[in-house]
Design an enzyme around this catalytic site. Structure first.
Site, PDB file in Angstrom:
ATOM      1  N   TYR A 142       2.804  -0.662 -10.085  1.00  0.00           N
ATOM      2  CA  TYR A 142       2.596   0.511  -9.378  1.00  0.00           C
ATOM      3  C   TYR A 142       3.508   0.597  -8.250  1.00  0.00           C
ATOM      4  O   TYR A 142       3.932  -0.262  -7.410  1.00  0.00           O
ATOM      5  CB  TYR A 142       1.084   0.592  -8.741  1.00  0.00           C
ATOM      6  N   ASP A 234      10.110  -4.086  -5.276  1.00  0.00           N
ATOM      7  CA  ASP A 234       9.300  -3.196  -4.427  1.00  0.00           C
ATOM      8  C   ASP A 234       8.187  -4.087  -3.620  1.00  0.00           C
ATOM      9  O   ASP A 234       7.194  -4.722  -4.281  1.00  0.00           O
ATOM     10  CB  ASP A 234       8.335  -2.321  -5.535  1.00  0.00           C
ATOM     11  N   LYS A 263       4.024   0.098   4.584  1.00  0.00           N
ATOM     12  CA  LYS A 263       2.834  -0.657   5.225  1.00  0.00           C
ATOM     13  C   LYS A 263       3.064  -1.273   6.593  1.00  0.00           C
ATOM     14  O   LYS A 263       3.401  -0.486   7.530  1.00  0.00           O
ATOM     15  CB  LYS A 263       2.403  -1.925   4.298  1.00  0.00           C
TER      16      LYS A 263
END
Length: 445
Positions: A142, A234, A263
C-alpha cells in the site's frame, strides 16, 4: 463497557461525514468508539472507557500521547510565532539536515504533507528522470490513495482496485508478488526498458507485516541497477520505527535510490517527504523540471515537532525501550498461540507487531522466530508463514474484525481494526502494559 456517547456521536457523524469517518479504516463494526483524549500509552473514549493503545495514530506516536517536553515546547514556540508564512524557515533546513545525516539513502529531501503525497511525488520523479512510464509494485503493498498504485492483478495485467480510476493508469503498473525474485526478473526481462522504478515497502507493513526473505531486497537492488531503473523504498511506516534512526534500509543493509517518509518525521502532525540521491531529488522544480509544490509543505510547526521528535530519540534510549517491549510482547503472544492457536503466526520487528490468523501454521518455531516470524528458512513454520500480501489476505481476516478486535476492545486493549494494519509499541508503554495485554490475548483467543 458502555458506549452510548460514541454511538450518539457516530449517528451524528453519519449525517455529515462520508460513512461517518474521515478515513475508511476507522469505520469499525458496529460503530467506532470516539476518542476524547490520550494519556501516555492509553486513550480514553467519549464514554470514559480507558484502553491500552497500540494503534498509536497508525504509527507516528513514537512517544505515545504525551510528547517529551522539548517537543511540546517547540510546537508551542512555533505556533505562537505564526502558523505558517508561505516562505522558507530555518527549522525545515535543520530537520532536513538531521534526516540526511542519519538515513543511508538520503542526501537531499523535499518535504510534503502526507505519505500519499510523498509516494505520488516519488513516482512522478522516477518517471521524470528516467523518461519511462511503468512502475513495479508489490501485490498487497500500500502506497497511499494514489492512482498509480491502487491496482490489483498480476504481471500479466492489472486493473484499478477502486472505481474512479481510469483503466489506463493500471496499464503502466505491474504488480508482482512480494518475495518472488523469479517473477521480478521475468518482468524486467520483458519490460525492462520501460520500467521507471520498483516501489516497495522494505517490509510489507500495511499487510499484516510480511518480512522479506533472505536476499530479496538485494535482488531488487541488483535488477533495478542492471536495467537503469530506480529502487524506491516506501518507509512511511517503517521509517524511524524499524532500524532506529537509519530506518529499515539501515537494518537490512540495502540502500534505495529514493525513500518516502511520513508518520514520525512530523511528530504526530501531517507530513511526508521524498529523500534520496541529490542528483535525483534536485530534479524537482525549481531546480529541475519535475513539478512538485505544496502550500503547507515544510510547515514550521510540523518541522519543529518532527525535528525534536528525532533529536530526542537520538539523545535517549528510546529505541532500546520500545524494541525491548516489542520483543517481549511478540514473544509472549507466540507462547500463548502455541497453547491456544498454533496455526496463527506472530509477525513484526522492533516496535511493530501483529498476529496473523493464518489457517495452516505449524505448531513450533525456530529460536530465531521466538518473538515473531523473521522468514528463517530453518524454522518449521517457514512454509506456512506469510510470504506475500495474498498469504495475509487468505487468513481469517473476517474473524479478526468481527470477533477478535471486539474481544480485545472489551478487555481494554485498542488494536488496529483489521488483519492488515500494523500495531505499535510506544515509549510510554510499560512492562505492566505488556502483561495486561498478554492477559487480554489469553482471554480473547
Amino acid at each position: 463497557m458502555n458506549h452510548d456517547e460514541s454511538r450518539a456521536l457516530y449517528d451524528r457523524a453519519l449525517s455529515v461525514l462520508a460513512g461517518g469517518v474521515n478515513s475508511s479504516v476507522r469505520a469499525t463494526q458496529p460503530y467506532p468508539f470516539f476518542v476524547e483524549r490520550g494519556d501516555g500509552a492509553h486513550v480514553i473514549d467519549a464514554d470514559g472507557n480507558r484502553y491500552v493503545d497500540y494503534v498509536m495514530g497508525y504509527g507516528p506516536l513514537l512517544y505515545g500521547h504525551d510528547a517529551p517536553e522539548p517537543v511540546q515546547s517547540a510546537v508551542q514556540k512555533h505556533a505562537a510565532a505564526g502558523p505558517m508564512y508561505g516562505a522558507p524557515t530555518e527549522i525545515e533546513v535543520e530537520h532536513a539536515e538531521f534526516v540526511a545525516r542519519h538515513v543511508p539513502s538520503v542526501e537531499m529531501l523535499r518535504f510534503v504533507n502526507s505519505g500519499t503525497e510523498a509516494t505520488v511525488s516519488a513516482v512522478r520523479l522516477a518517471r521524470g528522470v528516467t523518461g519511462r512510464d511503468k512502475i513495479v509494485v508489490m501485490q498487497g503493498g500500500y502506497h497511499g490513495a494514489q492512482e498509480s498504485t491502487l491496482v490489483e492483478g498480476g504481471p500479466g495485467g492489472a486493473k484499478p482496485s477502486t472505481p474512479g480510476i481510469p483503466s489506463s493508469f493500471a496499464d503502466h503498473t505491474i504488480p508482482v508478488p512480494f518475495n518472488d525474485e523469479e517473477t521480478v526478473r521475468e518482468v524486467f526481462e520483458e519490460h525492462g526498458e520501460d520500467i521507471a522504478a520498483v516501489l516497495t515497502e522494505p517490509i510489507l507493513a500495511n499487510t499484516g507485516i510480511v518480512h522479506p526473505v533472505d536476499g530479496y531486497l538485494e535482488a531488487l537492488r541488483d535488477v533495478t541497477e542492471d536495467h537503469g531503473a530506480l529502487l524506491i523504498f516506501d518507509e512511511v511506516i517503517t521509517g524511524f520505527r524499524v532500524g532506529g534512526l537509519q530506518c529499515a534500509q539501515g537494518k537490512f543493509g540495502v540502500t534505495p535510490d529514493l525513500t518516502t517518509f511520513g508518520k514520525i518525521i512530523g511528530g504526530g502532525f501531517p507530513v511526508g517527504a521524498v529523500g534520496g540521491k541529490a542528483e535525483l531529488v534536485e530534479q524537482f522544480t525549481p531546480g529541475g523540471d519535475v513539478f512538485q509544490s505544496g502550500t503547507f509543505s515544510g510547515h514550521p510547526v510540523t518541522m519543529a515537532a518532527g525535528h525534536e521528535y528525532l533529536k530526542y530519540a537520538a539523545e535517549n534510549d528510546v529505541y532500546g525501550h520500545v524494541n525491548r517491549l516489542g520483543e517481549k510482547l511478540r514473544a509472549g503472544i507466540t507462547d500463548i498461540l502455541e497453547d491456544q492457536a498454533p496455526e496463527y503466526t506472530v509477525v513484526g520487528t522492533d516496535s511493530m507487531f501483529k498476529t496473523v490468523f493464518t489457517r495452516h501454521g505449524a505448531a513450533e518455531r525456530a529460536d530465531a522466530c521466538a518473538d515473531g516470524c523473521a522468514q528463517v528458512e530453518s524454522c518449521p513454520n517457514y512454509d506456512a508463514c506469510p510470504k506475500t500480501g495474498a498469504d495475509v489476505s487468505n487468513a481469517e481476516t473476517d474473524r479478526w474484525e468481527r470477533v477478535f478486535w471486539q474481544e480485545m476492545k472489551d478487555h481494554g486493549v485498542f488494536l488496529t481494526a483489521n488483519q492488515f494494519e500494523s500495531q505499535f509499541v510506544s515509549y510510554a508503554h510499560t512492562d505492566e502494559d505488556i502483561e495486561e495485554t498478554l492477559e487480554a490475548y489469553k482471554a480473547a483467543l
